[in-house]
Write an enzyme that holds these catalytic residues in place. Structure first.
Site, PDB file in Angstrom:
ATOM      1  N   CYS A 114       7.547   6.490   4.920  1.00 18.28           N
ATOM      2  CA  CYS A 114       7.239   5.076   5.215  1.00 18.28           C
ATOM      3  C   CYS A 114       7.901   4.587   6.502  1.00 18.28           C
ATOM      4  O   CYS A 114       7.571   3.515   7.009  1.00 18.28           O
ATOM      5  CB  CYS A 114       7.661   4.207   4.053  1.00 18.28           C
ATOM      6  SG  CYS A 114       7.190   4.897   2.465  1.00 18.28           S
ATOM      7  N   HIS A 253       8.013  -2.573   5.958  1.00 12.76           N
ATOM      8  CA  HIS A 253       7.231  -1.679   5.098  1.00 12.76           C
ATOM      9  C   HIS A 253       6.889  -2.402   3.789  1.00 12.76           C
ATOM     10  O   HIS A 253       7.759  -3.020   3.169  1.00 12.76           O
ATOM     11  CB  HIS A 253       8.034  -0.407   4.832  1.00 12.76           C
ATOM     12  CG  HIS A 253       7.483   0.421   3.727  1.00 12.76           C
ATOM     13  ND1 HIS A 253       6.158   0.792   3.680  1.00 12.76           N
ATOM     14  CD2 HIS A 253       8.071   0.928   2.603  1.00 12.76           C
ATOM     15  CE1 HIS A 253       5.955   1.497   2.576  1.00 12.76           C
ATOM     16  NE2 HIS A 253       7.092   1.592   1.914  1.00 12.76           N
ATOM     17  N   ASN A 283       1.073  -0.086  -1.365  1.00  9.43           N
ATOM     18  CA  ASN A 283       2.002   0.632  -0.482  1.00  9.43           C
ATOM     19  C   ASN A 283       1.247   1.756   0.230  1.00  9.43           C
ATOM     20  O   ASN A 283       0.805   2.701  -0.421  1.00  9.43           O
ATOM     21  CB  ASN A 283       3.145   1.186  -1.346  1.00  9.43           C
ATOM     22  CG  ASN A 283       4.178   1.966  -0.557  1.00  9.43           C
ATOM     23  OD1 ASN A 283       3.958   2.322   0.598  1.00  9.43           O
ATOM     24  ND2 ASN A 283       5.298   2.255  -1.195  1.00  9.43           N
TER      25      ASN A 283
END
Ligand code: B82
Length: 326
Positions: A114, A253, A283
């Site tokens: 990420c 993120h 996500n």
């Protein structure tokens, strides 16, 4: 050295057209829209039916060329940050290079989960500074749906697919990257894993625990994020000779809305400065920062001259913060 920084020329995104809502998931596993929304802020995610990590990345790269008016042979580097490539070799970036005909570009994938887009921008900046003007395409692209156990309600509800990126160019004088802070805490890597490859020799000893799917110790990674991301942001701002009050936009993120709220609270900042689109995409790992950045540029929220903090955190464990003057 004439060219000491980079500027962001264009951004673009590509997401699969298929949308899977929380209610859709509730028909497949024991979960509910209320549970997912409360714990994560996610309402839906985009999931591939025919797209691939490579096709989404190629779409982003082509849009970046069209938007900028540049031709493919004017690109010097292509970096694709991904934890869900289509092959271990060739890299997604190399295939994109071939597909768009960027014959002069050196292309490679970057594995930092990420944090990949922040790592990628930092690497691009280092590679572009020098005596000659140069350009790079930096993309975050994920098809995390292929790393999901669609029967595991604790992880299957969290992740989505998508890609986005930026076209950056080396500049003389004032540039876009004002400060950076990259961190790796490899000791904690076991708390967030995906895509274990496994062995395949006839000489193998006893097989150990194996998972090609996501495994996550939620509490551990949550604590890691809320304790370390504020430190990384402060360190990147110090590198830029700025303070939190100089920042117009925080593009973090999109792991979980509760993490973003807690980080804003710990830093004593209004949540309104912390943008979020996790409700729509879930996500998307390396794609989450650039998708949000592109959306906020496209809708006019982020305008030229604004100070933007990009901060990614995830598998590795890794953190990457970049202070950008857009
Ligand atoms: S959780 O621990 O289950 N939790 C705390 C926010 C829900 C109340 C959880 C959930 Br659900 C989803 C994500 C996380 C989390 O902490 N994620 C990450 C933390 C650090 C780095 C990356 C991530 C990620 O998910 O990408 C926790």
């Amino acid at each position: 050295m004439k060219f000491e920084n980079i500027s962001v020329l264009e951004t673009a995104k590509a997401v699969p057209s298929k949308v899977v809502t929380n209610d859709d998931l509730a028909t497949m596993m024991d979960t509910s829209d209320e549970w997912i929304t409360q714990r994560t802020g996610i309402k839906q995610r985009h999931v591939v039916d025919e797209e691939t990590t490579t096709s989404l990345s190629t779409d982003v790269a082509s849009q970046l060329l069209t938007k900028s008016g540049l031709s493919a042979d004017e690109i010097d580097y292509i970096i694709v940050a991904t934890m869900s490539p289509d092959f271990l070799s060739p890299s997604v970036a190399a295939t994109v290079q071939g597909k768009i005909g960027a014959t002069k570009a050196v292309a490679f994938d970057l594995s930092a989960a990420c944090s990949g887009f922040s790592y990628g921008l930092s690497v691009a900046r280092q590679m572009l500074i020098g005596d000659e003007p140069k350009r790079a395409i930096v993309i975050g692209a994920e098809v995390l749906s292929k790393l999901l156990d669609w029967h595991d309600r604790s992880t299957a509800v969290l992740f989505g697919d998508g890609a986005a990126g930026a076209l950056v160019e080396s500049v003389e004088g004032d540039g876009a990257v004002l400060g950076t802070d990259l961190r790796t805490l490899g000791d904690l890597g076991k708390y967030l894993t995906a895509g274990q490859v496994g062995e395949n020799t006839p000489f193998q000893s006893e097989s150990t625990e194996f998972s090609r799917f996501f495994t996550m110790n939620g509490r551990r990674v949550y604590n890691f994020a809320v304790n370390n991301v504020p430190l990384s942001i402060e360190s990147a701002l110090a590198d830029a000779n700025l303070t939190v009050n100089d920042v117009d936009h925080f593009v973090l993120h999109q792991a979980n809305i509760r993490i973003i709220e807690r980080i804003a609270d710990k830093m004593g900042l209004p949540e309104s400065k912390f943008h979020s689109n996790i409700a729509e995409y879930g996500n998307t790992a390396a794609a989450s920062e650039p998708i949000l950045l592109d959306e906020k540029i496209e809708d006019g929220t982020i305008t030229r001259g604004d100070i933007v903090v990009l901060s990614g955190f995830g598998g590795g464990l890794t953190i990457g913060t970049v202070v950008l003057k857009y």
